[in-house]
Write an enzyme that holds these catalytic residues in place. Structure first.
Site, PDB file in Angstrom:
ATOM      1  N   GLY A   1       0.813  -1.227   0.000  1.00  0.00           N
ATOM      2  CA  GLY A   1       0.000   0.000   0.000  1.00  0.00           C
ATOM      3  C   GLY A   1       0.833   1.258   0.000  1.00  0.00           C
ATOM      4  N   TYR A   2       0.268   2.315   0.567  1.00  0.00           N
ATOM      5  CA  TYR A   2       0.918   3.626   0.577  1.00  0.00           C
ATOM      6  C   TYR A   2       2.230   3.609   1.358  1.00  0.00           C
ATOM      7  CZ  TYR A   2      -3.093   5.854  -1.560  1.00  0.00           C
ATOM      8  OH  TYR A   2      -4.066   6.228  -2.442  1.00  0.00           O
ATOM      9  N   VAL A   3       2.310   2.757   2.385  1.00  0.00           N
ATOM     10  CA  VAL A   3       3.529   2.719   3.193  1.00  0.00           C
ATOM     11  C   VAL A   3       4.509   1.682   2.635  1.00  0.00           C
ATOM     12  CG1 VAL A   3       4.461   2.160   5.472  1.00  0.00           C
ATOM     13  CG2 VAL A   3       2.402   3.556   5.284  1.00  0.00           C
TER      14      VAL A   3
ATOM     15  N   ALA B   1       3.138  10.139  18.865  1.00  0.00           N
ATOM     16  CA  ALA B   1       3.414  11.471  19.415  1.00  0.00           C
ATOM     17  C   ALA B   1       3.702  12.465  18.294  1.00  0.00           C
ATOM     18  CB  ALA B   1       4.604  11.395  20.371  1.00  0.00           C
TER      19      ALA B   1
ATOM     20  N   CYS C   1      -3.456   9.046   8.737  1.00  0.00           N
ATOM     21  CA  CYS C   1      -2.711   8.921   9.998  1.00  0.00           C
ATOM     22  C   CYS C   1      -3.200   9.807  11.139  1.00  0.00           C
ATOM     23  CB  CYS C   1      -1.239   9.216   9.759  1.00  0.00           C
ATOM     24  SG  CYS C   1      -0.406   7.860   8.961  1.00  0.00           S
TER      25      CYS C   1
ATOM     26  N   VAL D   1       0.817  -3.670   6.740  1.00  0.00           N
ATOM     27  CA  VAL D   1      -0.597  -3.825   6.385  1.00  0.00           C
ATOM     28  C   VAL D   1      -1.405  -2.687   7.016  1.00  0.00           C
ATOM     29  CG1 VAL D   1      -0.344  -6.321   6.170  1.00  0.00           C
ATOM     30  CG2 VAL D   1      -1.091  -5.346   8.345  1.00  0.00           C
TER      31      VAL D   1
ATOM     32  N   GLU E   1       7.010   4.576  10.116  1.00  0.00           N
ATOM     33  CA  GLU E   1       7.251   5.340   8.898  1.00  0.00           C
ATOM     34  C   GLU E   1       6.808   6.779   9.110  1.00  0.00           C
ATOM     35  OE1 GLU E   1       8.869   4.226   5.968  1.00  0.00           O
ATOM     36  OE2 GLU E   1       8.859   6.373   6.292  1.00  0.00           O
TER      37      GLU E   1
ATOM     38  N   ARG F   1      -3.974  -5.174  -7.067  1.00  0.00           N
ATOM     39  CA  ARG F   1      -2.966  -4.203  -6.635  1.00  0.00           C
ATOM     40  C   ARG F   1      -1.569  -4.643  -7.102  1.00  0.00           C
ATOM     41  NH1 ARG F   1      -3.398  -1.075  -0.795  1.00  0.00           N
ATOM     42  NH2 ARG F   1      -3.544   0.879  -1.873  1.00  0.00           N
TER      43      ARG F   1
ATOM     44  N   THR G   1      -9.121   2.475  11.942  1.00  0.00           N
ATOM     45  CA  THR G   1      -9.806   2.592  13.227  1.00  0.00           C
ATOM     46  C   THR G   1     -10.940   1.561  13.264  1.00  0.00           C
ATOM     47  OG1 THR G   1      -9.283   4.935  13.202  1.00  0.00           O
ATOM     48  CG2 THR G   1     -10.972   4.231  14.756  1.00  0.00           C
TER      49      THR G   1
HETATM   50  C1  UDX Z   1       1.337  12.567   8.023  1.00  0.00           C
HETATM   51  C2  UDX Z   1       2.701  12.907   8.650  1.00  0.00           C
HETATM   52  O1  UDX Z   1       3.164  14.175   8.148  1.00  0.00           O
HETATM   53  C3  UDX Z   1       3.710  11.806   8.332  1.00  0.00           C
HETATM   54  O2  UDX Z   1       4.946  12.066   8.991  1.00  0.00           O
HETATM   55  C4  UDX Z   1       3.140  10.471   8.807  1.00  0.00           C
HETATM   56  O3  UDX Z   1       4.039   9.408   8.473  1.00  0.00           O
HETATM   57  C5  UDX Z   1       1.788  10.224   8.175  1.00  0.00           C
HETATM   58  O4  UDX Z   1       0.898  11.311   8.473  1.00  0.00           O
HETATM   59  P1  UDX Z   1       0.271  12.749   5.591  1.00  0.00           P
HETATM   60  O5  UDX Z   1      -1.020  12.397   6.259  1.00  0.00           O
HETATM   61  O6  UDX Z   1       0.650  11.990   4.357  1.00  0.00           O
HETATM   62  O7  UDX Z   1       1.496  12.583   6.614  1.00  0.00           O
HETATM   63  O8  UDX Z   1       0.230  14.296   5.177  1.00  0.00           O
HETATM   64  P2  UDX Z   1       0.571  15.686   5.892  1.00  0.00           P
HETATM   65  O9  UDX Z   1       1.384  16.476   4.951  1.00  0.00           O
HETATM   66  O10 UDX Z   1       1.099  15.525   7.252  1.00  0.00           O
HETATM   67  O11 UDX Z   1      -0.863  16.388   5.946  1.00  0.00           O
HETATM   68  C6  UDX Z   1      -1.925  15.901   6.745  1.00  0.00           C
HETATM   69  C7  UDX Z   1      -3.120  16.813   6.649  1.00  0.00           C
HETATM   70  O12 UDX Z   1      -2.867  18.064   7.283  1.00  0.00           O
HETATM   71  C8  UDX Z   1      -3.524  17.159   5.205  1.00  0.00           C
HETATM   72  O13 UDX Z   1      -4.931  17.130   5.097  1.00  0.00           O
HETATM   73  C9  UDX Z   1      -2.979  18.558   5.016  1.00  0.00           C
HETATM   74  O14 UDX Z   1      -3.694  19.285   4.044  1.00  0.00           O
HETATM   75  C10 UDX Z   1      -3.187  19.141   6.415  1.00  0.00           C
HETATM   76  N1  UDX Z   1      -2.299  20.264   6.727  1.00  0.00           N
HETATM   77  C11 UDX Z   1      -0.939  20.095   6.759  1.00  0.00           C
HETATM   78  C12 UDX Z   1      -2.839  21.508   7.046  1.00  0.00           C
HETATM   79  O15 UDX Z   1      -4.063  21.677   7.034  1.00  0.00           O
HETATM   80  N2  UDX Z   1      -2.006  22.545   7.370  1.00  0.00           N
HETATM   81  C13 UDX Z   1      -0.646  22.395   7.424  1.00  0.00           C
HETATM   82  O16 UDX Z   1       0.044  23.379   7.743  1.00  0.00           O
HETATM   83  C14 UDX Z   1      -0.096  21.130   7.094  1.00  0.00           C
HETATM   84  P1  ADP Z   2      -1.099   1.888   4.402  1.00  0.00           P
HETATM   85  O1  ADP Z   2      -1.464   3.322   4.135  1.00  0.00           O
HETATM   86  O2  ADP Z   2      -0.918   1.595   5.876  1.00  0.00           O
HETATM   87  O3  ADP Z   2       0.054   1.409   3.575  1.00  0.00           O
HETATM   88  P2  ADP Z   2      -2.925   0.498   2.597  1.00  0.00           P
HETATM   89  O4  ADP Z   2      -4.367   0.170   2.798  1.00  0.00           O
HETATM   90  O5  ADP Z   2      -2.525   1.437   1.506  1.00  0.00           O
HETATM   91  O6  ADP Z   2      -2.389   1.007   4.020  1.00  0.00           O
HETATM   92  O7  ADP Z   2      -2.102  -0.847   2.352  1.00  0.00           O
HETATM   93  C1  ADP Z   2      -2.175  -1.979   3.121  1.00  0.00           C
HETATM   94  C2  ADP Z   2      -2.095  -3.216   2.207  1.00  0.00           C
HETATM   95  O8  ADP Z   2      -1.942  -4.371   3.030  1.00  0.00           O
HETATM   96  C3  ADP Z   2      -3.341  -3.459   1.360  1.00  0.00           C
HETATM   97  O9  ADP Z   2      -2.981  -3.482  -0.016  1.00  0.00           O
HETATM   98  C4  ADP Z   2      -3.869  -4.838   1.846  1.00  0.00           C
HETATM   99  O10 ADP Z   2      -4.384  -5.623   0.787  1.00  0.00           O
HETATM  100  C5  ADP Z   2      -2.607  -5.459   2.400  1.00  0.00           C
HETATM  101  N1  ADP Z   2      -2.850  -6.509   3.400  1.00  0.00           N
HETATM  102  C6  ADP Z   2      -3.651  -6.468   4.496  1.00  0.00           C
HETATM  103  N2  ADP Z   2      -3.574  -7.615   5.203  1.00  0.00           N
HETATM  104  C7  ADP Z   2      -2.686  -8.415   4.551  1.00  0.00           C
HETATM  105  C8  ADP Z   2      -2.151  -9.736   4.774  1.00  0.00           C
HETATM  106  N3  ADP Z   2      -2.509 -10.463   5.850  1.00  0.00           N
HETATM  107  N4  ADP Z   2      -1.271 -10.241   3.880  1.00  0.00           N
HETATM  108  C9  ADP Z   2      -0.888  -9.488   2.804  1.00  0.00           C
HETATM  109  N5  ADP Z   2      -1.333  -8.255   2.540  1.00  0.00           N
HETATM  110  C10 ADP Z   2      -2.221  -7.711   3.390  1.00  0.00           C
END
Ligand code: UDX
Ligand code: ADP
Length: 469
Positions: free
Chosen positions: A13-15, A224, A278, A91, A163, A41, A95
Site C-alpha cells: 500500500g501507501y507505506v 506522538a 494517519c 498492512v 514510517e 494491486r 480505526t
Molecule cells: C502525516 C505525517 O506528516 C507523516 O509524517 C506520517 O508518516 C503520516 O501522516 P500525511 O497524512 O501523508 O502525513 O500528510 P501531511 O502532509 O502531514 O498532511 C496531513 C493533513 O494536514 C492534510 O490534510 C494537510 O492538508 C493538512 N495540513 C498540513 C494543514 O491543514 N495545514 C498544514 O500546515 C499542514
Molecule cells: P497503508 O497506508 O498503511 O500502507 P494500505 O491500505 O494502503 O495502508 O495498504 C495496506 C495493504 O496491506 C493493502 O494493499 C492490503 O491488501 C494489504 N494486506 C492487508 N492484510 C494483509 C495480509 N494479511 N497479507 C498481505 N497483505 C495484506
C-alpha cells in the site's frame, strides 16, 4: 547476526510500496519482494506501462529503476516469507468500526493475520519489523504470537520501525529522512536485530540520523509525532476562527508566530481541516491508549485536537450556507479537490468528504473535480458518508467532472477543498463567465489571490481572513 540479503514486505500500500521500493533502489545487493493479498494491486505494481496503484511523485522512476532487478511484487506471500531474512509488516490498521474501542482503537486484525501467517509458514529465523502505525505494545503482541507458534529452530526478533513519510513527498522523505527510528528489545539479540536493520538504512541515510530506541518508545514516538503535528494545525485553525471574527489575517498571524525559532514556520497553514490516513487515527489511538491506562485528563487533552478539526470542517460548510443567503437547496456547489491534500490521489479522511456530505444534506447539487482521485473512489467515499442514500439518488445530486472549468459551470459557488497547484492557475475569468451570479468562491486552503478574484467580480471568502465581501 549475518547481514540481511532478502527482504519481504507484507502489504503493497501507501507505506509498504514506496518504502520498500526505495530500499530496493538504494540496496541493489538486497532482494526485496513486496507481497499483498490483493491480486489487482500487485498486477498494477507489475504493469508494463507503470500504471501504479498509488499516485506519488517520483515513485514511478524508482520502480522503473529497480523492478525486475532486485525489486519484485507478488501474491506468493508464503514463498516470500520463507526466503526472507527480514520481513516488514506494512498492512493497514484502520480505526475499529465495531466492538470494544470502536471509533478509537486500531483494528489490528490485519496485523495479527499477517503475523500468524509468518508464524505458520516460516522455516528459519526472521527479523520481523512492525511498519504499520500501531498502538504501543503491538510489537509485544506480535512477539507473543510468533513465539507461541514458531518451531524450535526458528527465532523471531521483533523491531518497530515507524514510517514518517508524508504522502505527496514520500519519495523525497524516504531519500532524505529527518530520522529513521528503530525500536527493539534492549537485549543482546534485540540490539543485534536492530543493528541489522540499521545496516540496511545506512546504505543511504547518515548514521547520526538513525535512532535506536526501546520498542515502546519507538511505537509511542510515531503517535506522538503525528499528534503534535495535528495539534499545530488544530491550534492554527482555532486561531483562524478568531481571525474571521475580528478582521485579523491568519497568514499574518502564522507568519509572525512561526518566526519564533522555538516554534518554526512549518505546519502552521490554516485549512478546512486535516485529513489523511494517519492524523485522526493516531490521535484516536492515543486517546484510547490514555483511557486504557486510566489517564482520562490526557485522553481529553488529545481528543480536543480531533474535536477542533471536526469543528473547523463544520464551520466552513456553515459559512458556505450562511453566505449563500442561508440556503443552498437546489443550488450548484462546485467542489475543487477531493484528495486530503495536494499531490496524492488518496481520499482517506479527506475534509472534502465531510463538506460534500454537508452540502448534500442541505439538498444542494454538487459537482466535484480532482486531478488525481478516481471517480469510483469518490462514489465509494460518498456512499460510505451517506449510507442511507442509495447510489442512484446520489448520482442525481452529484456530478463528477474531468476539468475544473466544467466543474464550476452553472454553479453559484466554488469551494476549494484541496490545495492543488492547478487551481491557482485556473482561468478565473472564464470560470466567472460560466457561473450564476452572484458568484462565490470559498477558499478553504489559502490558495487563491482573493484581491484578483474580487476584481473579476467574485464574492470571496478565505479561511482565517476577517473581511468577507
Ligand atoms: C502525516 C505525517 O506528516 C507523516 O509524517 C506520517 O508518516 C503520516 O501522516 P500525511 O497524512 O501523508 O502525513 O500528510 P501531511 O502532509 O502531514 O498532511 C496531513 C493533513 O494536514 C492534510 O490534510 C494537510 O492538508 C493538512 N495540513 C498540513 C494543514 O491543514 N495545514 C498544514 O500546515 C499542514
Ligand atoms: P497503508 O497506508 O498503511 O500502507 P494500505 O491500505 O494502503 O495502508 O495498504 C495496506 C495493504 O496491506 C493493502 O494493499 C492490503 O491488501 C494489504 N494486506 C492487508 N492484510 C494483509 C495480509 N494479511 N497479507 C498481505 N497483505 C495484506
Amino acid at each position: 547476526m549475518p547481514a540481511v540479503t532478502k527482504v519481504c514486505c507484507i502489504g503493497a500500500g501507501y507505506v509498504g510500496g514506496p518504502t520498500c521500493a526505495v530500499i530496493a533502489l538504494k540496496c541493489p545487493h538486497i532482494k526485496v519482494t513486496i507481497v499483498d493479498l490483493n491480486q489487482s494491486r500487485i498486477d498494477a505494481w507489475n504493469s508494463a506501462d507503470y500504471k501504479l496503484p498509488i499516485y506519488e511523485p517520483g515513485l514511478e522512476d524508482v520502480v522503473r529503476r529497480a523492478r525486475g532487478r532486485n525489486l519484485f511484487f507478488s501474491t506468493d506471500i508464503d514463498g516470500s516469507i520463507q526466503e526472507a531474512d527480514l520481513i516488514f509488516v506494512s498492512v493497514n490498521t484502520p480505526t475499529k468500526k465495531s466492538g470494544v474501542g470502536a471509533g478509537f482503537a486500531a483494528d489490528l486484525n490485519y496485523v495479527e493475520s499477517a503475523t500468524r501467517r509468518i508464524a505458520k509458514v516460516a522455516t528459519s529465523s526472521k527479523i520481523v519489523v512492525e511498519k504499520s502505525t500501531v498502538p504501543c505494545r503491538t510489537a509485544e503482541s506480535m512477539r507473543i504470537i510468533l513465539e507461541a507458534n514458531s518451531s524450535p529452530n526458528c527465532r523471531f526478533d521483533i523491531l518497530s520501525n515507524p514510517e514518517f513519510l508524508a504522502e505527496g513527498t514520500a519519495i523525497n522523505d524516504l531519500f532524505k529522512p529527518d530520522r529513521v527510528l528503530i525500536g527493539s528489545l534492549q537485549t543482546p539479540e534485540g540490539i543485534a536485530a536492530s543493528n541489522a536493520l540499521v545496516e540496511i538504512y545506512a546504505n543511504w541515510v547518515p548514521k547520526e540520523r538513525i535512532l535506536s530506541v526501546g520498542l515502546w518508545s519507538s511505537e509511542l514516538s510515531k503517535l506522538a509525532a503525528n499528534a503534535m503535528l495535528a495539534q499545530r494545525i488544530s491550534s492554527v485553525n482555532a486561531l483562524s476562527a478568531i481571525c474571521e471574527a475580528t478582521g485579523a489575517n491568519i497568514d499574518e498571524v502564522a507568519h509572525a508566530v512561526g518566526y519564533d525559532s522555538r516554534i518554526g514556520p512549518n505546519f502552521l497553514r490554516a485549512s478546512v481541516g486535516f485529513g489523511g490516513s494517519c492524523f485522526q487515527k493516531d490521535i484516536l489511538n492515543l486517546v484510547y491508549l490514555s483511557e486504557s491506562l486510566h489517564l482520562p485528563e490526557v485522553a481529553e487533552y488529545w481528543k480536543q485536537v480531533v474535536i477542533m478539526n471536526e469543528y473547523q470542517k463544520r464551520r466552513f460548510s456553515k459559512t458556505v450556507v450562511d453566505m449563500l443567503f442561508n440556503t443552498i437547496t437546489g443550488k450548484r456547489i462546485a467542489v475543487l479537490g477531493f484528495a486530503f491534500k495536494a499531490d496524492t490521489g488518496d481520499t482517506r479522511e479527506s475534509p472534502a468528504i465531510t463538506l460534500v456530505r454537508d452540502f448534500l444534506l442541505e439538498k444542494a447539487h454538487v459537482s466535484i473535480y480532482d486531478p488525481q482521485v478516481e471517480h469510483a473512489q469518490i462514489w465509494s467515499d460518498l456512499s460510505e458518508a451517506l449510507p442511507l442514500v442509495p447510489l442512484p439518488n446520489l448520482q442525481k445530486q452529484v456530478h463528477i467532472t474531468s476539468s475544473a472549468l466544467d466543474c464550476c459551470k452553472d454553479a453559484e459557488a466554488v469551494v476549494i477543498a484541496t490545495e492543488w497547484r492547478e487551481f491557482r492557475e485556473i482561468d478565473w475569468e472564464a470560470v466567472y463567465r460560466g457561473m450564476n451570479k452572484p458568484a462565490f468562491v470559498f477558499d478553504g486552503r489559502l490558495l487563491v489571490d482573493a484581491q484578483k478574484l474580487r476584481s473579476i467580480g467574485f464574492k470571496v471568502t478565505v479561511i482565517g481572513r476577517g473581511e468577507q465581501l
